[in-house]
Design an enzyme around this catalytic site. Sequence first.
Site, mmCIF file in Angstrom:
data_model
loop_
_atom_site.group_PDB
_atom_site.id
_atom_site.type_symbol
_atom_site.label_atom_id
_atom_site.label_comp_id
_atom_site.label_asym_id
_atom_site.label_seq_id
_atom_site.Cartn_x
_atom_site.Cartn_y
_atom_site.Cartn_z
ATOM 1 N N ASP A 25 0.870 -1.164 0.000
ATOM 2 C CA ASP A 25 0.000 0.000 0.000
ATOM 3 C C ASP A 25 0.925 1.237 0.000
ATOM 4 O OD1 ASP A 25 -2.171 1.822 0.780
ATOM 5 O OD2 ASP A 25 -1.207 1.764 2.751
ATOM 6 N N ASP A 27 0.050 5.153 0.977
ATOM 7 C CA ASP A 27 -0.114 6.079 2.119
ATOM 8 C C ASP A 27 -0.072 5.341 3.455
ATOM 9 O OD1 ASP A 27 -0.464 8.782 1.368
ATOM 10 O OD2 ASP A 27 -2.424 8.293 0.508
#
Length: 271
Positions: A25, A27
């Site tokens: 992922d 952020d």
Amino acid sequence: MAAANAPSYPPLEDRPIKNTICLFDVDGTLTPARQGASAEMLAALAALRQKVAIGFVGGSDLRKQEEQLGAPAGRPVAALFDYCFSENGLTAYKLGAELPSNSFIRWLGEEPYQDLVNWVLRYVADLRLPLKRGTFVEFRNGMVNISPVGRNASTDERNQYEAYDKVHKIRETMVAEMRERFAHLGLTFSIGGQISFDVFPEGWDKRYCLRHLEAEAEKPGGVRYETVHFFGDKTEPGGNDWEIYTDPRVTGHAVRSPDDTLRLLKELFDI
Ligand code: M1P
């Protein structure tokens, strides 16, 4: 043309740790939320890439990932990762070359989309709220975002609406009605932010990118990824990493921050 000092990596089929990919992922996992990656993170990813295939899977579009990952490295993001999965993989690159893309409208079709959007506009027209602004439907590549107050609301107006919505359950009620009315379309309705909810096809969360990896195995000379590590920070139910984190095809790792990701990579891959 590749930059003169661009590092080189073993071909995907010759990476020392075979049939393995690490997916990240963005952020909160590779970068602090909405910020750029650190030099330490970029160096760790480059070291990891010598051993296994690496990719990111993010909900935002490629432009955002260029800002957060490519810009700090001074190179295009597609040069930093073997696989880039933007918009959860609706836009995808392998070794800098684009893979087949997809979109919400292509999947749904114009007629059902207009049924949906016309219903929404009628529903919103009949709502009486303390305030209404504009842009009640935002058409995006991978979804439609619906806001009863309108996406033009200012920060103050957002906060006011959010407080009102908590008490009066405007979005919850609307979503419940839409789930029933459009049950035949196979859609997911997700209330993630302050003033809106997202509508997208079932399964078009981060798991979407796994279909690209499965397609790789079917290509002549393609790698079959038997171990897919995923690292994410929103791995609780309701978080946007939850579905891929809990997918049986994936070995999920919950992290608290980019520093935590670095710690885990050292531990798992000795980089
Ligand atoms: O990331 C959560 C949500 O953030 C925004 O929601 P809102 O404008 O309601 O605060 C939107 O970008 C939405 O699509 C997203 O799910």
